[in-house]
Scaffold this active site. Sequence first.
Site: not given
Ligand SMILES: Cc1cc2nc3c(=O)[nH]c(=O)nc-3n(C[C@H](O)[C@H](O)[C@H](O)COP(=O)(O)O)c2cc1C
Length: 342
Positions: A98, A122, A236, A238
Amino acid sequence: MKYFRQVFEDKRLQAYINGGAGDETALQENEAILQSLRLIPRVMMDVEKANSHVNDILGAHDSPLVIGPTAFHRLVSTDGECSTALCSKLNNIPYVVSSFASCDVREIREILPASCYWQQLYIFNDPAITEEIVSDAEKFAAQAIIVTVGTPVSGDRPRERQAGWSVPAGVCARFNLKDPTTISQLARVSISQSATWDDIKNITMMTSIPILLKGILDPDDALRAVQIGCSGIIVSNHGGRQFDHSISALDTIGDIKEIVQGEIPIYLDGGIRTGLDVVKSIACGADRVLLGRAILWKLHEGGTSALNEYLHHINEEILHIMKLCGCPTISAISGLKVVRRV
Ligand SMILES: Cc1cc2nc3c(=O)[nH]c(=O)nc-3n(C[C@H](O)[C@H](O)[C@H](O)COP(=O)(O)O)c2cc1C
Protein backbone atom coordinates in the site's frame (compact mmCIF):
# COMPACT_ATOMS: atom_id res chain seq x y z
CA MET A 1 -12.07 -23.78 5.29
CA LYS A 2 -14.92 -22.17 7.22
CA TYR A 3 -15.70 -18.49 6.89
CA PHE A 4 -13.83 -16.62 9.58
CA ARG A 5 -13.81 -13.10 10.94
CA GLN A 6 -11.39 -11.67 13.42
CA VAL A 7 -12.69 -10.30 16.69
CA PHE A 8 -10.37 -7.64 18.07
CA GLU A 9 -9.89 -6.67 21.69
CA ASP A 10 -9.50 -3.09 20.51
CA LYS A 11 -13.01 -2.30 19.27
CA ARG A 12 -11.83 0.84 17.47
CA LEU A 13 -9.37 -1.21 15.44
CA GLN A 14 -12.11 -3.74 14.78
CA ALA A 15 -14.35 -0.94 13.46
CA TYR A 16 -11.56 0.25 11.13
CA ILE A 17 -10.71 -3.15 9.71
CA ASN A 18 -14.04 -4.96 9.70
CA GLY A 19 -16.32 -2.01 8.98
CA GLY A 20 -17.62 -0.72 5.68
CA ALA A 21 -19.32 2.31 4.20
CA GLY A 22 -22.89 3.35 5.01
CA ASP A 23 -25.18 0.51 6.00
CA GLU A 24 -22.49 -1.98 4.95
CA THR A 25 -24.70 -3.29 2.15
CA ALA A 26 -21.81 -3.63 -0.31
CA LEU A 27 -19.58 -5.21 2.34
CA GLN A 28 -22.20 -7.86 3.16
CA GLU A 29 -23.15 -8.42 -0.47
CA ASN A 30 -19.56 -9.21 -1.46
CA GLU A 31 -19.60 -12.21 0.87
CA ALA A 32 -23.26 -13.13 0.27
CA ILE A 33 -22.81 -13.41 -3.50
CA LEU A 34 -19.88 -15.78 -3.03
CA GLN A 35 -22.00 -17.90 -0.70
CA SER A 36 -24.83 -18.04 -3.23
CA LEU A 37 -22.74 -19.36 -6.15
CA ARG A 38 -22.73 -23.05 -7.08
CA LEU A 39 -20.32 -24.67 -9.52
CA ILE A 40 -21.13 -27.49 -11.93
CA PRO A 41 -18.14 -29.89 -11.73
CA ARG A 42 -16.76 -31.65 -14.82
CA VAL A 43 -15.85 -35.35 -14.70
CA MET A 44 -13.19 -37.69 -16.17
CA MET A 45 -10.65 -34.90 -16.69
CA ASP A 46 -7.36 -36.48 -15.39
CA VAL A 47 -6.58 -34.18 -12.52
CA GLU A 48 -3.74 -36.28 -11.08
CA LYS A 49 -1.14 -33.63 -11.95
CA ALA A 50 -3.41 -30.64 -11.43
CA ASN A 51 -1.57 -27.42 -10.65
CA SER A 52 -2.66 -23.93 -9.68
CA HIS A 53 0.12 -22.07 -11.50
CA VAL A 54 -0.58 -18.72 -13.10
CA ASN A 55 1.52 -17.09 -15.80
CA ASP A 56 0.51 -13.77 -17.32
CA ILE A 57 1.98 -10.36 -18.11
CA LEU A 58 2.82 -9.92 -14.42
CA GLY A 59 4.86 -13.09 -14.20
CA ALA A 60 4.68 -16.71 -13.14
CA HIS A 61 3.40 -17.58 -9.67
CA ASP A 62 2.37 -20.76 -7.90
CA SER A 63 -1.24 -19.73 -7.34
CA PRO A 64 -3.82 -17.18 -8.49
CA LEU A 65 -3.70 -15.47 -5.10
CA VAL A 66 -2.45 -11.91 -4.62
CA ILE A 67 -2.03 -10.16 -1.28
CA GLY A 68 -4.05 -7.00 -1.88
CA PRO A 69 -3.08 -3.51 -0.70
CA THR A 70 -4.15 -2.65 2.83
CA ALA A 71 -2.74 0.22 4.88
CA PHE A 72 -0.76 0.19 8.12
CA HIS A 73 0.13 -3.44 8.83
CA ARG A 74 1.83 -2.33 12.04
CA LEU A 75 -1.68 -1.91 13.44
CA VAL A 76 -2.02 -5.68 13.51
CA SER A 77 1.53 -7.00 13.78
CA THR A 78 4.73 -5.64 15.29
CA ASP A 79 6.77 -6.21 12.15
CA GLY A 80 4.00 -4.84 9.97
CA GLU A 81 4.49 -5.14 6.20
CA CYS A 82 7.80 -6.98 6.76
CA SER A 83 5.81 -9.97 8.12
CA THR A 84 3.49 -9.83 5.13
CA ALA A 85 6.48 -9.68 2.78
CA LEU A 86 7.97 -12.80 4.33
CA CYS A 87 4.72 -14.74 3.85
CA SER A 88 4.50 -13.50 0.27
CA LYS A 89 8.03 -14.75 -0.37
CA LEU A 90 7.49 -18.13 1.33
CA ASN A 91 4.39 -18.80 -0.76
CA ASN A 92 5.46 -17.12 -4.03
CA ILE A 93 2.36 -14.92 -3.89
CA PRO A 94 2.61 -11.33 -5.19
CA TYR A 95 2.12 -8.63 -2.58
CA VAL A 96 0.67 -5.21 -3.45
CA VAL A 97 2.35 -2.86 -0.97
CA SER A 98 0.00 0.00 0.00
CA SER A 99 0.95 3.66 -0.48
CA PHE A 100 0.10 3.82 3.22
CA ALA A 101 2.48 1.07 4.27
CA SER A 102 3.79 1.54 7.79
CA CYS A 103 7.21 0.01 7.03
CA ASP A 104 9.75 1.56 4.71
CA VAL A 105 9.74 0.05 1.23
CA ARG A 106 13.51 -0.52 1.57
CA GLU A 107 12.94 -2.83 4.54
CA ILE A 108 10.08 -4.55 2.74
CA ARG A 109 12.18 -5.17 -0.37
CA GLU A 110 15.02 -6.64 1.67
CA ILE A 111 12.59 -9.50 2.34
CA LEU A 112 10.29 -9.48 -0.68
CA PRO A 113 11.71 -10.83 -3.96
CA ALA A 114 11.20 -8.54 -6.97
CA SER A 115 8.94 -11.17 -8.58
CA CYS A 116 6.44 -10.67 -5.76
CA TYR A 117 6.71 -6.87 -5.34
CA TRP A 118 3.77 -4.90 -6.74
CA GLN A 119 3.28 -1.28 -5.59
CA GLN A 120 -0.08 0.37 -4.95
CA LEU A 121 -0.43 4.04 -5.79
CA TYR A 122 -3.02 6.70 -5.08
CA ILE A 123 -3.04 9.87 -7.15
CA PHE A 124 -2.19 12.42 -4.48
CA ASN A 125 -2.94 16.16 -4.27
CA ASP A 126 0.78 16.77 -4.31
CA PRO A 127 2.12 15.36 -7.60
CA ALA A 128 5.58 15.13 -6.01
CA ILE A 129 4.36 12.29 -3.76
CA THR A 130 2.77 10.42 -6.66
CA GLU A 131 5.99 10.81 -8.65
CA GLU A 132 8.15 9.77 -5.72
CA ILE A 133 6.22 6.54 -5.24
CA VAL A 134 6.48 5.77 -8.98
CA SER A 135 10.19 6.49 -8.93
CA ASP A 136 10.71 4.33 -5.83
CA ALA A 137 8.71 1.55 -7.49
CA GLU A 138 11.22 1.72 -10.35
CA LYS A 139 14.21 1.88 -8.01
CA PHE A 140 12.98 -1.16 -6.11
CA ALA A 141 12.01 -3.07 -9.27
CA ALA A 142 8.25 -3.33 -8.77
CA GLN A 143 6.66 -5.70 -11.28
CA ALA A 144 3.44 -3.67 -11.35
CA ILE A 145 1.95 -0.41 -10.16
CA ILE A 146 -1.64 -0.73 -9.02
CA VAL A 147 -3.35 2.67 -9.22
CA THR A 148 -6.37 2.79 -6.95
CA VAL A 149 -9.24 4.68 -8.60
CA GLY A 150 -12.76 5.46 -7.44
CA THR A 151 -11.67 6.82 -4.07
CA PRO A 152 -11.60 10.63 -4.56
CA VAL A 153 -13.02 10.88 -1.05
CA SER A 154 -12.99 8.37 1.74
CA GLY A 155 -16.24 6.47 2.27
CA ASP A 156 -18.30 7.37 5.32
CA ARG A 157 -17.90 4.45 7.71
CA PRO A 158 -20.30 4.85 10.63
CA ARG A 159 -18.70 2.06 12.67
CA GLU A 160 -15.33 3.83 12.51
CA ARG A 161 -16.86 7.21 13.19
CA GLN A 162 -18.88 6.00 16.16
CA ALA A 163 -15.88 4.18 17.63
CA GLY A 164 -13.80 7.37 17.31
CA TRP A 165 -11.13 5.63 15.24
CA SER A 166 -7.87 7.38 14.34
CA VAL A 167 -4.49 5.95 13.38
CA PRO A 168 -2.43 5.70 16.62
CA ALA A 169 0.45 8.17 16.91
CA GLY A 170 3.10 5.44 16.77
CA VAL A 171 1.99 4.16 13.37
CA CYS A 172 3.04 6.16 10.30
CA ALA A 173 2.61 6.02 6.57
CA ARG A 174 6.20 6.03 5.42
CA PHE A 175 5.94 7.15 1.79
CA ASN A 176 9.68 6.59 1.71
CA LEU A 177 9.93 10.24 2.71
CA LYS A 178 12.64 11.52 4.99
CA ASP A 179 10.10 12.50 7.63
CA PRO A 180 7.54 9.77 8.20
CA THR A 181 4.25 11.30 9.14
CA THR A 182 0.70 10.40 10.00
CA ILE A 183 -1.70 11.01 7.16
CA SER A 184 -3.82 13.43 9.14
CA GLN A 185 -0.87 15.77 9.63
CA LEU A 186 -0.19 16.41 5.97
CA ALA A 187 -2.63 17.80 3.41
CA ARG A 188 -0.14 16.87 0.70
CA VAL A 189 -1.01 13.21 1.15
CA SER A 190 -4.71 13.77 0.53
CA ILE A 191 -5.98 11.87 -2.47
CA SER A 192 -6.71 14.07 -5.47
CA GLN A 193 -10.36 14.77 -6.26
CA SER A 194 -9.53 16.25 -9.64
CA ALA A 195 -7.80 13.21 -11.15
CA THR A 196 -8.92 12.16 -14.66
CA TRP A 197 -7.93 9.61 -17.31
CA ASP A 198 -5.19 12.07 -18.33
CA ASP A 199 -3.47 11.41 -14.99
CA ILE A 200 -3.54 7.67 -15.70
CA LYS A 201 -2.12 8.33 -19.16
CA ASN A 202 0.64 10.44 -17.55
CA ILE A 203 1.53 7.64 -15.16
CA THR A 204 1.73 5.13 -18.02
CA MET A 205 4.15 7.56 -19.70
CA MET A 206 6.18 8.16 -16.52
CA THR A 207 7.28 4.54 -16.26
CA SER A 208 7.63 1.31 -18.17
CA ILE A 209 6.30 -0.70 -15.20
CA PRO A 210 2.91 -2.26 -16.09
CA ILE A 211 0.03 -0.16 -14.73
CA LEU A 212 -3.15 -1.77 -13.41
CA LEU A 213 -6.26 0.08 -12.24
CA LYS A 214 -7.95 -1.09 -9.05
CA GLY A 215 -11.57 -0.09 -8.53
CA ILE A 216 -13.07 -0.63 -11.99
CA LEU A 217 -16.74 -1.66 -11.94
CA ASP A 218 -18.20 -0.31 -15.21
CA PRO A 219 -17.40 -2.18 -18.45
CA ASP A 220 -16.94 1.18 -20.26
CA ASP A 221 -14.23 2.14 -17.75
CA ALA A 222 -12.61 -1.23 -18.30
CA LEU A 223 -12.54 -0.55 -22.04
CA ARG A 224 -11.09 2.90 -21.42
CA ALA A 225 -8.33 1.32 -19.32
CA VAL A 226 -7.45 -0.98 -22.24
CA GLN A 227 -7.47 1.90 -24.72
CA ILE A 228 -5.24 4.07 -22.54
CA GLY A 229 -2.59 1.36 -22.30
CA CYS A 230 -3.18 -0.19 -18.87
CA SER A 231 -1.80 -3.70 -18.46
CA GLY A 232 -4.66 -4.98 -16.33
CA ILE A 233 -7.60 -4.09 -14.13
CA ILE A 234 -8.81 -5.10 -10.70
CA VAL A 235 -12.57 -5.26 -10.53
CA SER A 236 -13.28 -4.07 -7.01
CA ASN A 237 -15.59 -2.03 -4.79
CA HIS A 238 -12.72 -1.76 -2.31
CA GLY A 239 -14.25 -4.24 0.09
CA GLY A 240 -17.41 -2.13 0.49
CA ARG A 241 -15.41 0.58 2.26
CA GLN A 242 -16.03 3.38 -0.21
CA PHE A 243 -19.48 3.62 -1.78
CA ASP A 244 -22.18 1.58 -0.11
CA HIS A 245 -24.65 0.22 -2.67
CA SER A 246 -21.92 0.00 -5.29
CA ILE A 247 -22.18 -3.15 -7.37
CA SER A 248 -20.10 -6.14 -6.26
CA ALA A 249 -17.19 -7.16 -8.47
CA LEU A 250 -18.77 -10.58 -9.05
CA ASP A 251 -21.92 -8.97 -10.43
CA THR A 252 -20.06 -7.00 -13.09
CA ILE A 253 -17.01 -9.09 -14.00
CA GLY A 254 -18.96 -11.07 -16.65
CA ASP A 255 -19.83 -7.90 -18.61
CA ILE A 256 -16.30 -6.56 -18.14
CA LYS A 257 -14.79 -9.77 -19.46
CA GLU A 258 -17.00 -9.63 -22.51
CA ILE A 259 -15.98 -6.07 -23.39
CA VAL A 260 -12.26 -6.54 -22.65
CA GLN A 261 -12.10 -9.59 -24.94
CA GLY A 262 -8.95 -11.00 -23.35
CA GLU A 263 -6.83 -7.90 -24.16
CA ILE A 264 -5.60 -7.58 -20.56
CA PRO A 265 -5.85 -9.73 -17.43
CA ILE A 266 -8.77 -9.11 -15.11
CA TYR A 267 -8.32 -9.56 -11.38
CA LEU A 268 -10.98 -9.29 -8.67
CA ASP A 269 -11.36 -8.68 -4.95
CA GLY A 270 -14.01 -8.35 -2.26
CA GLY A 271 -15.07 -10.92 0.32
CA ILE A 272 -12.48 -13.56 -0.59
CA ARG A 273 -11.66 -15.69 2.45
CA THR A 274 -11.41 -19.32 1.30
CA GLY A 275 -10.04 -21.42 -1.54
CA LEU A 276 -13.63 -22.06 -2.58
CA ASP A 277 -14.17 -18.28 -2.92
CA VAL A 278 -11.09 -18.12 -5.14
CA VAL A 279 -12.27 -20.93 -7.44
CA LYS A 280 -15.76 -19.42 -7.69
CA SER A 281 -14.30 -16.00 -8.58
CA ILE A 282 -12.16 -17.52 -11.32
CA ALA A 283 -15.15 -19.44 -12.65
CA CYS A 284 -16.92 -16.06 -12.90
CA GLY A 285 -14.09 -14.58 -14.98
CA ALA A 286 -11.19 -13.49 -12.74
CA ASP A 287 -7.62 -14.34 -13.78
CA ARG A 288 -6.25 -13.71 -10.27
CA VAL A 289 -7.88 -12.87 -6.95
CA LEU A 290 -6.80 -10.45 -4.21
CA LEU A 291 -7.12 -11.00 -0.46
CA GLY A 292 -7.89 -7.97 1.73
CA ARG A 293 -9.18 -8.22 5.29
CA ALA A 294 -8.27 -11.92 5.52
CA ILE A 295 -4.58 -10.96 5.49
CA LEU A 296 -5.03 -8.45 8.33
CA TRP A 297 -7.07 -10.93 10.37
CA LYS A 298 -4.40 -13.61 10.10
CA LEU A 299 -1.56 -11.20 10.86
CA HIS A 300 -3.43 -10.06 13.94
CA GLU A 301 -4.22 -13.61 15.00
CA GLY A 302 -0.64 -14.81 14.99
CA GLY A 303 1.75 -12.76 12.87
CA THR A 304 3.90 -14.45 10.24
CA SER A 305 3.15 -18.00 11.32
CA ALA A 306 -0.66 -17.62 11.20
CA LEU A 307 -0.56 -15.80 7.87
CA ASN A 308 1.88 -18.27 6.37
CA GLU A 309 -0.21 -21.21 7.47
CA TYR A 310 -3.34 -19.57 6.07
CA LEU A 311 -1.78 -18.90 2.66
CA HIS A 312 -0.44 -22.43 2.49
CA HIS A 313 -3.82 -23.84 3.46
CA ILE A 314 -5.83 -21.74 1.01
CA ASN A 315 -3.52 -22.87 -1.80
CA GLU A 316 -4.07 -26.51 -0.86
CA GLU A 317 -7.78 -25.89 -0.78
CA ILE A 318 -7.75 -24.33 -4.26
CA LEU A 319 -6.00 -27.41 -5.63
CA HIS A 320 -8.36 -29.78 -3.83
CA ILE A 321 -11.44 -28.02 -5.22
CA MET A 322 -9.90 -27.87 -8.70
CA LYS A 323 -9.58 -31.66 -8.62
CA LEU A 324 -13.14 -32.13 -7.39
CA CYS A 325 -14.36 -29.87 -10.21
CA GLY A 326 -12.31 -31.63 -12.91
CA CYS A 327 -9.94 -28.72 -13.52
CA PRO A 328 -6.29 -29.67 -14.12
CA THR A 329 -5.28 -26.00 -14.59
CA ILE A 330 -6.42 -22.58 -13.45
CA SER A 331 -7.57 -21.73 -16.97
CA ALA A 332 -9.85 -24.80 -16.93
CA ILE A 333 -11.76 -23.21 -14.02
CA SER A 334 -12.99 -20.45 -16.30
CA GLY A 335 -14.84 -23.10 -18.33
CA LEU A 336 -16.94 -24.21 -15.35
CA LYS A 337 -20.61 -23.32 -15.35
CA VAL A 338 -21.80 -21.23 -12.41
CA VAL A 339 -25.32 -21.09 -11.02
CA ARG A 340 -26.60 -18.45 -8.58
CA ARG A 341 -28.88 -19.77 -5.87
CA VAL A 342 -31.43 -17.14 -4.92
C1 LIG B 1 -8.19 -1.84 6.68
C2 LIG B 1 -8.15 -1.75 5.18
C3 LIG B 1 -7.21 -0.92 4.57
C4 LIG B 1 -7.17 -0.81 3.19
N1 LIG B 1 -6.21 -0.03 2.60
C5 LIG B 1 -6.16 0.07 1.26
C6 LIG B 1 -5.14 0.82 0.64
O1 LIG B 1 -4.26 1.37 1.29
N2 LIG B 1 -5.15 0.89 -0.71
C7 LIG B 1 -6.10 0.27 -1.48
O2 LIG B 1 -6.08 0.37 -2.71
N3 LIG B 1 -7.07 -0.48 -0.91
C8 LIG B 1 -7.11 -0.59 0.42
N4 LIG B 1 -8.06 -1.39 1.01
C9 LIG B 1 -9.01 -2.16 0.15
C10 LIG B 1 -8.43 -3.54 -0.20
O3 LIG B 1 -7.35 -3.44 -1.08
C11 LIG B 1 -9.45 -4.45 -0.87
O4 LIG B 1 -10.01 -3.82 -1.99
C12 LIG B 1 -10.57 -4.92 0.06
O5 LIG B 1 -10.10 -5.10 1.37
C13 LIG B 1 -11.16 -6.22 -0.49
O6 LIG B 1 -12.23 -6.67 0.26
P1 LIG B 1 -12.07 -7.77 1.45
O7 LIG B 1 -11.36 -7.10 2.56
O8 LIG B 1 -13.48 -8.11 1.78
O9 LIG B 1 -11.31 -8.92 0.88
C14 LIG B 1 -8.11 -1.52 2.39
C15 LIG B 1 -9.02 -2.38 3.01
C16 LIG B 1 -9.05 -2.51 4.39
C17 LIG B 1 -10.03 -3.44 5.03
